[in-house]
Design a protein around this motif. Sequence first.
Motif, PDB file in Angstrom:
ATOM      1  N   ASP A 124      -6.433 -11.755  -1.400  1.00 59.13           N
ATOM      2  CA  ASP A 124      -5.497 -11.336  -2.441  1.00 59.13           C
ATOM      3  C   ASP A 124      -5.839  -9.911  -2.895  1.00 59.13           C
ATOM      4  OD1 ASP A 124      -3.757 -11.004  -4.492  1.00 59.13           O
ATOM      5  OD2 ASP A 124      -4.317 -12.815  -5.599  1.00 59.13           O
ATOM      6  N   PHE A 125      -5.111  -8.938  -2.322  1.00 60.44           N
ATOM      7  CA  PHE A 125      -5.285  -7.535  -2.698  1.00 60.44           C
ATOM      8  C   PHE A 125      -4.112  -7.048  -3.544  1.00 60.44           C
ATOM      9  CE2 PHE A 125      -7.546  -7.922   1.430  1.00 60.44           C
ATOM     10  CZ  PHE A 125      -8.805  -7.540   1.021  1.00 60.44           C
ATOM     11  N   SER A 126      -3.367  -7.965  -4.121  1.00 59.55           N
ATOM     12  CA  SER A 126      -2.140  -7.597  -4.833  1.00 59.55           C
ATOM     13  C   SER A 126      -2.401  -6.675  -6.013  1.00 59.55           C
ATOM     14  CB  SER A 126      -1.402  -8.853  -5.293  1.00 59.55           C
ATOM     15  OG  SER A 126      -2.245  -9.664  -6.100  1.00 59.55           O
ATOM     16  N   GLY A 127      -3.605  -6.771  -6.609  1.00 60.24           N
ATOM     17  CA  GLY A 127      -3.918  -5.900  -7.736  1.00 60.24           C
ATOM     18  C   GLY A 127      -5.213  -5.148  -7.579  1.00 60.24           C
ATOM     19  N   SER A 128      -5.658  -4.998  -6.328  1.00 60.70           N
ATOM     20  CA  SER A 128      -6.999  -4.451  -6.078  1.00 60.70           C
ATOM     21  C   SER A 128      -7.026  -2.955  -5.833  1.00 60.70           C
ATOM     22  CB  SER A 128      -7.620  -5.163  -4.870  1.00 60.70           C
ATOM     23  OG  SER A 128      -7.685  -6.562  -5.064  1.00 60.70           O
TER      24      SER A 128
END
Length: 339
Positions: free
Chosen positions: A54-58
Amino acid sequence: MRKIYLLLLVALPLQLMAQPTIHNAENFSSNITLRYVNCNYVSPGPSGTNQTWDFSGSFTRIDTMTVQVYIPLGTPAIPTANIIKRYDDSTSDFYTSSSSASYLIGRIDSSAAGAGTQTRYNPGILSVKLPITYNLYDSASFTSNYMVQGQYAAGKGMSSVKADAYGTLKLPNGINYTNVMRVVQTYSEADSVLPPGPATGTISISSVSYKWYDDSHTEALLEIDSSHITSSSGGNFNFSNAMYLTSENTGVATVSNSNAAFTAMFNNDELKLYGNTANDKYDIAVYNIAGQRIFASDFTGGANLNTFNMARNLRPGMYIISLDDMYTGKQTIIKAIKQ
């Protein structure tokens, strides 16, 4: 009803454990334009089966990048290349690509900072092995040589690829991909700087790239890179970044510059070529209406106007100009009228 429940119980573990197979990674069959967002480096996350990355907010966004991938029409600067990636900073990567593997065989940096650096790898740095299945591993050795500003270096190295994980990839803007395979590419290289030139010594390069592929895209959906360079003169450099794909448009990449990109006209027996040439090497040839070549030369781009003396008295009529970018293989055909 009990049979249905039993079937569901049997099918569920198989569904969870289903392993994707990637067939098309880096095997481009048509021209394409790729657009990326460049970001700061983040941890690539765990390996293994059924992962959710999960890199959606990284990511911290830096800028965007456009890459044109095309099959050269003419003969590129590295003749064995059948795929070229042209970056918007005037850097070109040359590949040999097939249904079984892709190798980086050279790079030309024609930007102002690159000063025309040319690098060759033989037989190439292994980029990907196909088809990609979980735990696939392969490696290959290569030799390297490059030249920049009159300084030469040569050496050898080793590259490897391993498919170390699969699962679901989540990117910014709510973009999610399932059945994704992650490939870890590593390579190490040791070069010696050779005379003639003002410097001598050794250079060591090591690099690790994490790339996520699915079977619907030819290019990696996400790439997280880190590299380390040391030299015997005391230099010690670390580089790291991440970039994710935002669009992949087949058939958009420019193979031949349109006639509107370049224009030509005759002034007496001089040919004036107008157009925004890159800092590449070009071959230019002029043909009369009968198809006879009456002039040929080469030149370095970078100027909006280039003038060529035909060294002969030209008859009035139409002439065909062929302009070939020697670095990329791009070809442009221009018509000009001699009054």
